[in-house]
Design an enzyme around this catalytic site. Structure first.
Site, PDB file in Angstrom:
ATOM      1  N   GLU A 184       0.773  -1.148   0.005  1.00  0.00           N
ATOM      2  CA  GLU A 184      -0.059   0.047  -0.009  1.00  0.00           C
ATOM      3  C   GLU A 184       0.871   1.172  -0.046  1.00  0.00           C
ATOM      4  OE1 GLU A 184      -3.704   2.121   2.559  1.00  0.00           O
ATOM      5  OE2 GLU A 184      -2.514   0.650   3.202  1.00  0.00           O
ATOM      6  N   ASP A 186       9.571   7.934   0.040  1.00  0.00           N
ATOM      7  CA  ASP A 186       8.973   8.567  -1.166  1.00  0.00           C
ATOM      8  C   ASP A 186       8.548   7.814  -2.312  1.00  0.00           C
ATOM      9  OD1 ASP A 186       8.133  10.313  -3.395  1.00  0.00           O
ATOM     10  OD2 ASP A 186       9.192  12.191  -2.264  1.00  0.00           O
ATOM     11  N   ASP A 202      -3.335  11.607  -2.175  1.00  0.00           N
ATOM     12  CA  ASP A 202      -3.474  13.147  -2.333  1.00  0.00           C
ATOM     13  C   ASP A 202      -3.795  13.404  -3.496  1.00  0.00           C
ATOM     14  OD1 ASP A 202      -2.863  15.837  -2.594  1.00  0.00           O
ATOM     15  OD2 ASP A 202      -1.105  15.691  -0.984  1.00  0.00           O
ATOM     16  N   LYS A 246      -4.014  21.190  -8.280  1.00  0.00           N
ATOM     17  CA  LYS A 246      -3.241  21.983  -9.390  1.00  0.00           C
ATOM     18  C   LYS A 246      -2.928  21.164 -10.500  1.00  0.00           C
ATOM     19  CE  LYS A 246      -2.410  25.643  -6.105  1.00  0.00           C
ATOM     20  NZ  LYS A 246      -1.377  26.691  -5.676  1.00  0.00           N
ATOM     21  N   ASP A 306     -12.474   9.396  -2.606  1.00  0.00           N
ATOM     22  CA  ASP A 306     -13.844   9.968  -2.781  1.00  0.00           C
ATOM     23  C   ASP A 306     -13.758  11.369  -3.730  1.00  0.00           C
ATOM     24  OD1 ASP A 306     -12.026  11.343  -1.002  1.00  0.00           O
ATOM     25  OD2 ASP A 306     -13.420  12.806  -0.763  1.00  0.00           O
ATOM     26  N   THR A 337     -10.718   2.094   4.787  1.00  0.00           N
ATOM     27  CA  THR A 337      -9.670   3.034   5.434  1.00  0.00           C
ATOM     28  C   THR A 337     -10.351   3.804   6.542  1.00  0.00           C
ATOM     29  OG1 THR A 337      -9.728   4.757   3.857  1.00  0.00           O
ATOM     30  CG2 THR A 337      -8.173   2.650   3.510  1.00  0.00           C
ATOM     31  N   GLU A 338      -9.394   4.592   7.263  1.00  0.00           N
ATOM     32  CA  GLU A 338     -10.132   5.625   8.162  1.00  0.00           C
ATOM     33  C   GLU A 338     -10.863   6.762   7.322  1.00  0.00           C
ATOM     34  OE1 GLU A 338      -6.902   4.439   8.232  1.00  0.00           O
ATOM     35  OE2 GLU A 338      -6.525   4.149  10.323  1.00  0.00           O
ATOM     36  N   TYR A 339     -10.114   7.007   6.309  1.00  0.00           N
ATOM     37  CA  TYR A 339     -10.811   8.049   5.257  1.00  0.00           C
ATOM     38  C   TYR A 339     -12.044   7.635   4.887  1.00  0.00           C
ATOM     39  CZ  TYR A 339      -6.750  11.262   5.646  1.00  0.00           C
ATOM     40  OH  TYR A 339      -5.850  12.178   5.801  1.00  0.00           O
ATOM     41  N   GLU A 340     -11.957   6.474   4.104  1.00  0.00           N
ATOM     42  CA  GLU A 340     -13.229   5.931   3.764  1.00  0.00           C
ATOM     43  C   GLU A 340     -14.485   5.845   4.526  1.00  0.00           C
ATOM     44  OE1 GLU A 340     -14.598   1.678   1.520  1.00  0.00           O
ATOM     45  OE2 GLU A 340     -12.395   2.101   1.944  1.00  0.00           O
TER      46      GLU A 340
END
Length: 213
Positions: A42, A96, A118, A122, A154, A193-196
């Site tokens: 991941e 990275d 992320d 831009k 999302d 995931t936490e964000y999901e």
């Protein structure tokens, strides 16, 4: 992306048994895990909930979580340290993603997970997006012939960009959903995931694609 520096994070990472300290780990993973099992990674693992759960469910697969930021990797380490029995088929790697070929050799990875990356909104930053043609070229070198990428987000604009990148790179889309949580097939075995969990609770549809060469 600017994150709060946590004093002592670097020291904790440097002495953690969960973290592979050498970035130049390409070609060494079978030895590190002590078995020839498939390797799933991941990129941008965050606090590690997703990959830790997968590792617990699938002891026959080796997992490597990659995270660039020390303050975030620290939280993943703390979660593993708090577990009575951390999964032995999970390692963490601070790097990275642009250097991913130092971490993994040609064909060494069976699956790549990209979760809520992320969006770099831009246009001049488009090549930094983890689904950009530049990153797909890197993944092409480390993925096994039948390897695949699974991407969730999302962000609708990032998802459309990703679909186009996959097509332009000549990859194939095995699955596409713009509302994952109402897709019975793709939700089978889904780990949030936490964000999901956060975005879904707010009513935001979750998008997912699966791509192969």
């Amino acid at each position: 992306m600017r994150l709060r520096n946590i004093p002592g994070a670097e020291e904790v990472i440097a002495r953690s048994a969960h973290v592979v300290q050498e970035e130049d780990a390409a070609g060494t993973w079978q030895g590190r895990f002590g078995n020839p099992n498939p390797i799933h990674i991941e990129i941008g693992m965050g606090k590690g909930r997703f990959l830790t759960e997968l590792a617990k469910r699938n002891p026959q697969i080796n997992y490597v979580g990659i995270e660039r930021y020390a303050s975030v990797l620290l939280r993943a380490i703390e979660k593993l340290d708090a577990m009575e029995t951390p999964p032995q088929n999970l390692r963490l790697l601070r790097m990275d993603a642009r250097e991913i070929e130092k971490g993994f050799g040609e064909g060494e990875v069976s699956r790549i997970y990209l979760n809520f990356s992320d969006p770099w909104p831009k246009e001049r930053h488009a090549k930094r997006r983890l689904t950009s043609p530049q990153f797909l070229a890197r993944y092409d070198r480390i993925l096994s012939p039948d390897g695949r990428i699974e991407f969730k987000t999302d962000n609708q604009d990032l998802f459309e960009f990703s679909l186009e990148s996959v097509r332009e790179a000549g990859w194939k889309l095995l699955a596409v959903s713009r509302d994952l949580h109402h897709d019975e097939d793709l939700m089978r075995g889904n780990v949030m995931t936490e964000y999901e969990e956060k975005f879904s609770s707010l009513g935001s549809p979750i998008c997912k694609l699966i791509a192969v060469r």
